[in-house]
Scaffold this motif. Structure first.
Motif, short mmCIF file in Angstrom:
data_model
loop_
_atom_site.label_atom_id
_atom_site.label_comp_id
_atom_site.label_asym_id
_atom_site.label_seq_id
_atom_site.Cartn_x
_atom_site.Cartn_y
_atom_site.Cartn_z
N GLU A 41 39.50 36.22 48.56
CA GLU A 41 39.50 35.74 47.05
C GLU A 41 40.17 36.66 46.71
N THR A 42 40.37 38.04 46.87
CA THR A 42 42.04 38.95 46.38
C THR A 42 43.15 38.95 46.64
N ASP A 43 43.71 38.22 47.99
CA ASP A 43 44.21 38.14 48.56
C ASP A 43 44.55 36.63 48.39
N VAL A 44 45.04 36.10 47.02
CA VAL A 44 45.74 34.23 46.54
C VAL A 44 47.04 34.09 47.57
N LEU B 78 50.56 44.92 45.50
CA LEU B 78 49.07 44.39 45.23
C LEU B 78 49.44 43.02 44.46
N GLY B 79 50.13 43.12 43.28
CA GLY B 79 50.45 42.26 42.65
C GLY B 79 50.52 40.80 43.38
N HIS C 125 49.97 39.71 46.19
CA HIS C 125 48.88 39.50 47.06
C HIS C 125 48.07 38.48 45.84
N GLU C 126 47.69 39.28 44.06
CA GLU C 126 47.21 38.72 43.31
C GLU C 126 46.85 37.29 42.62
N HIS C 127 48.60 37.14 42.70
CA HIS C 127 49.13 36.69 41.78
C HIS C 127 50.61 35.21 42.09
#
Length: 242
Positions: free
Chosen positions: A76-79, A157-158, A160-162
């Motif tokens: 869910e968090t590592d898109v 982090l961003g 992997h989120e985006h």
């Protein structure tokens, strides 16, 4: 044979509008519109809905399968990892990224991005660097090799989120931007993040042809320009990640 997949990321969790992709819109769900339009992209061989691996997203999986999309599950968090897992699972060589909160994504605009990337043999292509389309017509195309490089190298982090920030900034990536018609159109907001956005879409679909017709960019623009009260519904909202 090279396989091109449209991978649509979707989840139930949303800070501002939980479950937004399953909200009703013109007789269907928001997700139905996005997946149906994705399936109409010339050059796309498969449509995949990539969802988090949790029970909460079961209704999304059911709807996506009903529409005819392949469903894959991942973080869910590592898109970024979710996209790579999905692309690998379905055997995609080229990926087009579409988000599930864009129910008026234009198949012809998306096809232009796919064609431009292929003709240039670029690692990555998009239509929003800089933005010259309404927010909600954004799409990106990239190779599986480039996506794997991003997953291996991305350290923020961003990233992997985006999914694509690393691809959009790293100097080793060959990039292509397909310009839109007019930078003045970038203020239009045709994406679903806030309750006001949902009211925008409800009003919009009263002024464009109903499905199965797929209203194109110019039809939607004509409608919102003829009825400025529609755009006023979410004009104060700012683009943000769900």
């Amino acid at each position: 044979m090279s396989i091109t997949a449209v991978i649509v990321q979707a989840r139930m969790a949303s800070t501002r509008l939980p479950g937004k992709v399953l909200l009703p819109l013109a007789g269907h769900t928001v997700l139905w519109h996005t997946l149906t339009r994705s399936a109409a992209i010339t050059g796309a061989d498969i449509v995949c809905c990539a969802i988090p691996d949790d029970d909460e997203c079961a209704p999304i999986a059911e709807e996506a399968k009903r529409v005819g999309a392949v469903v894959t599950r991942g973080s869910e968090t590592d898109v970024l990892a979710r996209y790579l897992d999905a692309a690998t699972e379905i055997g995609a060589d080229v990926i087009m990224r579409v988000t599930s909160d864009c129910p008026v994504i234009d198949p012809l605009v998306c096809a232009d991005i796919l064609n431009a990337r292929a003709e240039a043999n670029a690692d990555y292509a998009c239509n929003n660097m800089p933005r010259r389309w309404p927010h909600g017509l954004d799409c990106e195309a990239f190779t599986l090799t480039a996506l794997q490089r991003a997953a291996d190298a991305a350290d923020r982090l961003g990233d992997h989120e985006h999914v694509t920030p690393w691809l959009r900034r790293d100097e080793s990536v060959s990039r292509l931007h397909v310009p839109g018609p007019d930078a003045a159109l970038a203020h239009h907001r045709w994406t679903l993040d806030f309750p006001e956005d949902y009211r925008f879409f409800e009003a919009l679909f009263e002024h464009i042809p109903s499905p199965p017709h797929i209203a194109r960019f110019d039809e939607i623009l004509t409608a919102v320009e003829a009825h400025p009260e529609i755009s006023a519904l979410n004009a104060h909202c700012h683009p943000a990640a769900a």
